[in-house]
Enzyme design. Sequence first.
Site, PDB file in Angstrom:
ATOM      1  N   SER A  75       0.817  -1.218   0.000  1.00  0.00           N
ATOM      2  CA  SER A  75       0.000   0.000   0.000  1.00  0.00           C
ATOM      3  C   SER A  75       0.851   1.268   0.000  1.00  0.00           C
ATOM      4  O   SER A  75       1.828   1.388   0.732  1.00  0.00           O
ATOM      5  CB  SER A  75      -0.909   0.007   1.230  1.00  0.00           C
ATOM      6  OG  SER A  75      -1.625   1.230   1.281  1.00  0.00           O
ATOM      7  N   SER A  77      -0.528   4.005   0.958  1.00  0.00           N
ATOM      8  CA  SER A  77      -1.155   4.863   1.971  1.00  0.00           C
ATOM      9  C   SER A  77      -0.181   5.409   3.003  1.00  0.00           C
ATOM     10  O   SER A  77      -0.205   6.615   3.284  1.00  0.00           O
ATOM     11  CB  SER A  77      -2.298   4.125   2.666  1.00  0.00           C
ATOM     12  OG  SER A  77      -3.355   3.920   1.777  1.00  0.00           O
ATOM     13  N   THR A 120      -9.367  -1.375   3.892  1.00  0.00           N
ATOM     14  CA  THR A 120      -9.417  -1.873   2.530  1.00  0.00           C
ATOM     15  C   THR A 120      -9.717  -3.368   2.555  1.00  0.00           C
ATOM     16  O   THR A 120      -9.931  -3.947   3.615  1.00  0.00           O
ATOM     17  CB  THR A 120      -8.109  -1.522   1.772  1.00  0.00           C
ATOM     18  OG1 THR A 120      -8.265  -1.812   0.390  1.00  0.00           O
ATOM     19  CG2 THR A 120      -6.905  -2.238   2.341  1.00  0.00           C
ATOM     20  N   LYS A 124     -13.583  -4.596   4.887  1.00  0.00           N
ATOM     21  CA  LYS A 124     -14.594  -3.543   4.951  1.00  0.00           C
ATOM     22  C   LYS A 124     -15.881  -3.972   5.658  1.00  0.00           C
ATOM     23  O   LYS A 124     -16.440  -3.208   6.439  1.00  0.00           O
ATOM     24  CB  LYS A 124     -14.891  -2.997   3.559  1.00  0.00           C
ATOM     25  CG  LYS A 124     -13.716  -2.221   2.980  1.00  0.00           C
ATOM     26  CD  LYS A 124     -14.052  -1.616   1.642  1.00  0.00           C
ATOM     27  CE  LYS A 124     -12.889  -0.792   1.143  1.00  0.00           C
ATOM     28  NZ  LYS A 124     -13.254   0.005  -0.028  1.00  0.00           N
ATOM     29  N   ASN A 145     -15.008   1.951   4.997  1.00  0.00           N
ATOM     30  CA  ASN A 145     -13.630   2.162   4.567  1.00  0.00           C
ATOM     31  C   ASN A 145     -12.894   3.122   5.491  1.00  0.00           C
ATOM     32  O   ASN A 145     -11.724   3.413   5.281  1.00  0.00           O
ATOM     33  CB  ASN A 145     -13.550   2.624   3.109  1.00  0.00           C
ATOM     34  CG  ASN A 145     -14.064   4.029   2.898  1.00  0.00           C
ATOM     35  OD1 ASN A 145     -14.612   4.662   3.801  1.00  0.00           O
ATOM     36  ND2 ASN A 145     -13.901   4.533   1.685  1.00  0.00           N
ATOM     37  N   ASP A 160     -16.655   5.800  -0.134  1.00  0.00           N
ATOM     38  CA  ASP A 160     -16.576   5.337  -1.521  1.00  0.00           C
ATOM     39  C   ASP A 160     -17.739   5.846  -2.379  1.00  0.00           C
ATOM     40  O   ASP A 160     -17.520   6.438  -3.424  1.00  0.00           O
ATOM     41  CB  ASP A 160     -16.541   3.808  -1.587  1.00  0.00           C
ATOM     42  CG  ASP A 160     -15.238   3.216  -1.065  1.00  0.00           C
ATOM     43  OD1 ASP A 160     -14.211   3.921  -1.084  1.00  0.00           O
ATOM     44  OD2 ASP A 160     -15.258   2.052  -0.632  1.00  0.00           O
TER      45      ASP A 160
END
Length: 184
Positions: A75, A77, A120, A124, A145, A160
């Site tokens: 990831s 992130s 993720t 979820k 999320n 989302d």
Amino acid sequence: IAFCSGEHGAFTRILAPLAGSRFTYAPPDAAACTAPGQLPVAAVRTALASARSFRPHSLSVTRWFAVLGRPVAHSWSPRLHGAVFRALARDAVYVACEPDDVARFLALAHALPFEGFSVTAPFKSAALEAALEASEDARALGAANTLVRTEHGWRASNTDAPAVRAALELAGPRASGEGERARD
């Protein structure tokens, strides 16, 4: 002094100094890693670069955030959020966590200073189930999320659908998707 070994424990090598550990182990570079989950010193320094209140040997006031997923080591992130924290001079750290069981992880995380999680796949639905509160969007979608700490537990939301809706509205009438349904 405590940090976890293995891929699933990699994030603890970053958080250990923020939780009062006297040190963490980080080899000089990726080639010098001798076990799964070891992070090179540059990766640990980068992850801690936005932790301005970092004070070895004492509990930090740095804000803790993470992404939960599996797999999650790939990831972006942590790098993206870390860069934003540094650019905005935020005293915060963002790590990647790959728990076996989200509900058990969140129960443990509640005892730590985590303030929130990005969630993720494949967690979820489990994140929504583990939360004590949930937004309308999260309930309607059956998935979360985002988890944010409240005084009572975790609040789940899902950004989302609103994000997709906003992007389609910005794209104009041809891309609106009006009357269309999304499929798996």
